[in-house]
Design an enzyme around this catalytic site. Sequence first.
Site, PDB file in Angstrom:
ATOM      1  N   GLU A   1     -33.101  31.779  24.750  1.00  0.00           N
ATOM      2  CA  GLU A   1     -33.914  30.861  25.178  1.00  0.00           C
ATOM      3  C   GLU A   1     -34.311  32.039  26.742  1.00  0.00           C
ATOM      4  O   GLU A   1     -35.450  32.213  27.922  1.00  0.00           O
ATOM      5  CB  GLU A   1     -34.018  30.008  26.192  1.00  0.00           C
ATOM      6  CG  GLU A   1     -33.832  28.769  24.976  1.00  0.00           C
ATOM      7  CD  GLU A   1     -34.726  28.350  23.999  1.00  0.00           C
ATOM      8  OE1 GLU A   1     -35.132  29.495  23.547  1.00  0.00           O
ATOM      9  OE2 GLU A   1     -34.707  27.204  23.077  1.00  0.00           O
TER      10      GLU A   1
ATOM     11  N   MET B   1     -39.436  30.433  16.374  1.00  0.00           N
ATOM     12  CA  MET B   1     -38.737  29.668  16.862  1.00  0.00           C
ATOM     13  C   MET B   1     -38.353  29.614  14.792  1.00  0.00           C
ATOM     14  O   MET B   1     -38.455  30.021  14.290  1.00  0.00           O
ATOM     15  CB  MET B   1     -39.914  28.300  17.089  1.00  0.00           C
ATOM     16  CG  MET B   1     -39.854  28.650  18.362  1.00  0.00           C
ATOM     17  SD  MET B   1     -41.173  26.576  18.883  1.00  0.00           S
ATOM     18  CE  MET B   1     -39.550  25.926  18.442  1.00  0.00           C
TER      19      MET B   1
ATOM     20  N   GLY C   1     -37.384  36.528  16.853  1.00  0.00           N
ATOM     21  CA  GLY C   1     -37.275  35.892  15.708  1.00  0.00           C
ATOM     22  C   GLY C   1     -38.825  34.968  16.638  1.00  0.00           C
ATOM     23  O   GLY C   1     -38.705  34.635  17.769  1.00  0.00           O
TER      24      GLY C   1
ATOM     25  N   GLY D   1     -32.829  30.693  13.671  1.00  0.00           N
ATOM     26  CA  GLY D   1     -31.406  31.095  13.978  1.00  0.00           C
ATOM     27  C   GLY D   1     -31.093  32.264  15.383  1.00  0.00           C
ATOM     28  O   GLY D   1     -29.550  32.100  14.959  1.00  0.00           O
ATOM     29  N   LYS D   2     -31.903  32.233  16.026  1.00  0.00           N
ATOM     30  CA  LYS D   2     -31.472  32.928  17.228  1.00  0.00           C
ATOM     31  C   LYS D   2     -29.725  31.990  17.904  1.00  0.00           C
ATOM     32  O   LYS D   2     -29.194  33.196  18.651  1.00  0.00           O
ATOM     33  CB  LYS D   2     -32.384  33.268  18.398  1.00  0.00           C
ATOM     34  CG  LYS D   2     -34.084  33.835  17.561  1.00  0.00           C
ATOM     35  CD  LYS D   2     -34.685  33.838  18.330  1.00  0.00           C
ATOM     36  CE  LYS D   2     -35.688  32.715  19.469  1.00  0.00           C
ATOM     37  NZ  LYS D   2     -36.238  31.096  18.286  1.00  0.00           N
ATOM     38  N   SER D   3     -30.294  30.127  18.608  1.00  0.00           N
ATOM     39  CA  SER D   3     -29.385  30.161  18.930  1.00  0.00           C
ATOM     40  C   SER D   3     -27.765  30.018  18.529  1.00  0.00           C
ATOM     41  O   SER D   3     -27.032  30.021  19.177  1.00  0.00           O
ATOM     42  CB  SER D   3     -29.726  28.327  19.256  1.00  0.00           C
ATOM     43  OG  SER D   3     -30.764  28.498  20.401  1.00  0.00           O
TER      44      SER D   3
HETATM   45  N1  LIG Z   1     -29.630  21.462   7.370  1.00  0.00           N
HETATM   46  C1  LIG Z   1     -29.489  23.091   7.839  1.00  0.00           C
HETATM   47  N2  LIG Z   1     -28.616  23.799   6.784  1.00  0.00           N
HETATM   48  C2  LIG Z   1     -28.378  25.061   6.354  1.00  0.00           C
HETATM   49  N3  LIG Z   1     -29.119  25.286   7.265  1.00  0.00           N
HETATM   50  C3  LIG Z   1     -30.131  24.703   8.586  1.00  0.00           C
HETATM   51  C4  LIG Z   1     -29.816  23.093   8.443  1.00  0.00           C
HETATM   52  N4  LIG Z   1     -30.678  22.698   9.227  1.00  0.00           N
HETATM   53  C5  LIG Z   1     -30.850  24.039  10.198  1.00  0.00           C
HETATM   54  N5  LIG Z   1     -30.442  24.941   9.819  1.00  0.00           N
HETATM   55  C6  LIG Z   1     -30.779  26.523  10.287  1.00  0.00           C
HETATM   56  O1  LIG Z   1     -30.917  26.650  11.037  1.00  0.00           O
HETATM   57  C7  LIG Z   1     -31.715  27.521  11.432  1.00  0.00           C
HETATM   58  C8  LIG Z   1     -31.918  27.427  13.417  1.00  0.00           C
HETATM   59  O2  LIG Z   1     -31.512  27.551  13.804  1.00  0.00           O
HETATM   60  P1  LIG Z   1     -31.607  28.170  15.759  1.00  0.00           P
HETATM   61  O3  LIG Z   1     -30.031  28.550  16.336  1.00  0.00           O
HETATM   62  O4  LIG Z   1     -31.347  26.561  16.097  1.00  0.00           O
HETATM   63  O5  LIG Z   1     -32.764  28.366  15.482  1.00  0.00           O
HETATM   64  P2  LIG Z   1     -33.366  28.977  16.836  1.00  0.00           P
HETATM   65  O6  LIG Z   1     -32.329  28.846  17.320  1.00  0.00           O
HETATM   66  O7  LIG Z   1     -33.959  30.738  16.212  1.00  0.00           O
HETATM   67  O8  LIG Z   1     -34.266  28.028  17.404  1.00  0.00           O
HETATM   68  C9  LIG Z   1     -32.793  27.581  10.857  1.00  0.00           C
HETATM   69  O9  LIG Z   1     -34.189  28.544  10.238  1.00  0.00           O
HETATM   70  C10 LIG Z   1     -32.285  27.463   9.092  1.00  0.00           C
HETATM   71  O10 LIG Z   1     -31.557  28.283   8.774  1.00  0.00           O
HETATM   72  C1  LIG Z   2     -44.171  28.565  20.494  1.00  0.00           C
HETATM   73  C2  LIG Z   2     -44.092  28.441  22.228  1.00  0.00           C
HETATM   74  C3  LIG Z   2     -42.470  27.912  22.165  1.00  0.00           C
HETATM   75  N1  LIG Z   2     -42.199  27.261  23.384  1.00  0.00           N
HETATM   76  C4  LIG Z   2     -41.227  26.559  23.557  1.00  0.00           C
HETATM   77  C5  LIG Z   2     -40.467  25.364  22.412  1.00  0.00           C
HETATM   78  C6  LIG Z   2     -38.766  25.450  22.778  1.00  0.00           C
HETATM   79  O1  LIG Z   2     -38.651  24.552  23.606  1.00  0.00           O
HETATM   80  C7  LIG Z   2     -38.773  26.933  22.936  1.00  0.00           C
HETATM   81  C8  LIG Z   2     -38.435  27.749  21.803  1.00  0.00           C
HETATM   82  O2  LIG Z   2     -36.892  27.197  20.916  1.00  0.00           O
HETATM   83  P1  LIG Z   2     -36.722  27.705  19.651  1.00  0.00           P
HETATM   84  O3  LIG Z   2     -35.065  27.422  20.397  1.00  0.00           O
HETATM   85  O4  LIG Z   2     -36.926  29.626  19.683  1.00  0.00           O
HETATM   86  O5  LIG Z   2     -36.906  26.843  18.920  1.00  0.00           O
HETATM   87  O6  LIG Z   2     -39.943  27.758  23.714  1.00  0.00           O
HETATM   88  C9  LIG Z   2     -42.725  27.215  24.385  1.00  0.00           C
HETATM   89  O7  LIG Z   2     -42.568  27.096  25.499  1.00  0.00           O
HETATM   90  N2  LIG Z   2     -44.600  27.261  24.350  1.00  0.00           N
HETATM   91  C10 LIG Z   2     -44.690  28.285  23.244  1.00  0.00           C
HETATM   92  O8  LIG Z   2     -45.808  28.604  22.873  1.00  0.00           O
END
Ligand SMILES: Nc1ncnc2c1ncn2[C@@H]1O[C@H](COP(=O)(O)OP(=O)(O)O)[C@@H](O)[C@H]1O
Ligand SMILES: Cc1cn([C@H]2C[C@H](O)[C@@H](COP(=O)(O)O)O2)c(=O)[nH]c1=O
Length: 214
Positions: A87, A11, A9, A14-16
Amino acid sequence: MAELVFFSGTMDSGKSTLALQTDHNHRARGRRGFIFTRNDRAGVARLSSRLGLEVDAREVTEDTDFWQVIATERQHGHVVDYLVCDEAQFYSPEQVEQLARLVDEVEMDVFAFGITADFRTRLFPGSARLVELADRVEVLQVQSLCWCGARATHNARTVDGVMVVEGDQVVVGDVDAGGEVAYEVLCRRHHMRRMTAGTARRLAPSEGALLDVR
Ligand SMILES: Nc1ncnc2c1ncn2[C@@H]1O[C@H](COP(=O)(O)OP(=O)(O)O)[C@@H](O)[C@H]1O
Ligand SMILES: Cc1cn([C@H]2C[C@H](O)[C@@H](COP(=O)(O)O)O2)c(=O)[nH]c1=O
């Protein structure tokens, strides 16, 4: 049958969070696994979700050999049923191949989570290998949204608020970050036009005019 699954997905999609839920659900049923990550924003050997959960993880480095790590664990009598790999875009293609080998030869599930493409819309080498080798590629159900309301499909990088399409592939950072380098998720149309929320606001400050730049 064990599987290599790539949950991909943009950034902030919700992956993490899903990685943590996956580990929790498997652990709750008595399965034994490890969590790996690389370059998490929360620091070395941590897996963090924006929903607030953060746990210890094993940090992947360029020297990590998953096959060797698991062989060593098994030599010490430890059973490993699954791996959660966050990641995963930062893993090397060779490391992804080691993960595939573990699935096939050790019957271990591997759940990998990561973004597919960088800020230039180019595939990360690790993600490319995952797309090539995974039994399944799953797109997350929660949609992250572009400022225009469309589904966000691409990651943009901004430097001092301006979208850039050149630079190092890897720069750890966050969306809505105040620092010099930040990220924003966009639909393809607005990524191609290099139109971030800030640019759109500057071009069309009134709501009526905003419709014109969509
Ligand atoms: N305060 C909040 N309340 C509800 N959901 C939240 C909140 N903050 C973030 N989120 C949810 O968390 C998601 C990001 O989760 P995360 O696992 O950190 O994403 P990723 O690993 O893909 O970067 C957002 O898309 C949103 O749906
Ligand atoms: C697009 C893009 C992202 N990154 C880095 C930025 C963040 O540290 C991670 C993605 O983390 P998330 O949990 O999915 O938000 O990747 C990067 O290094 N280079 C890029 O082009």
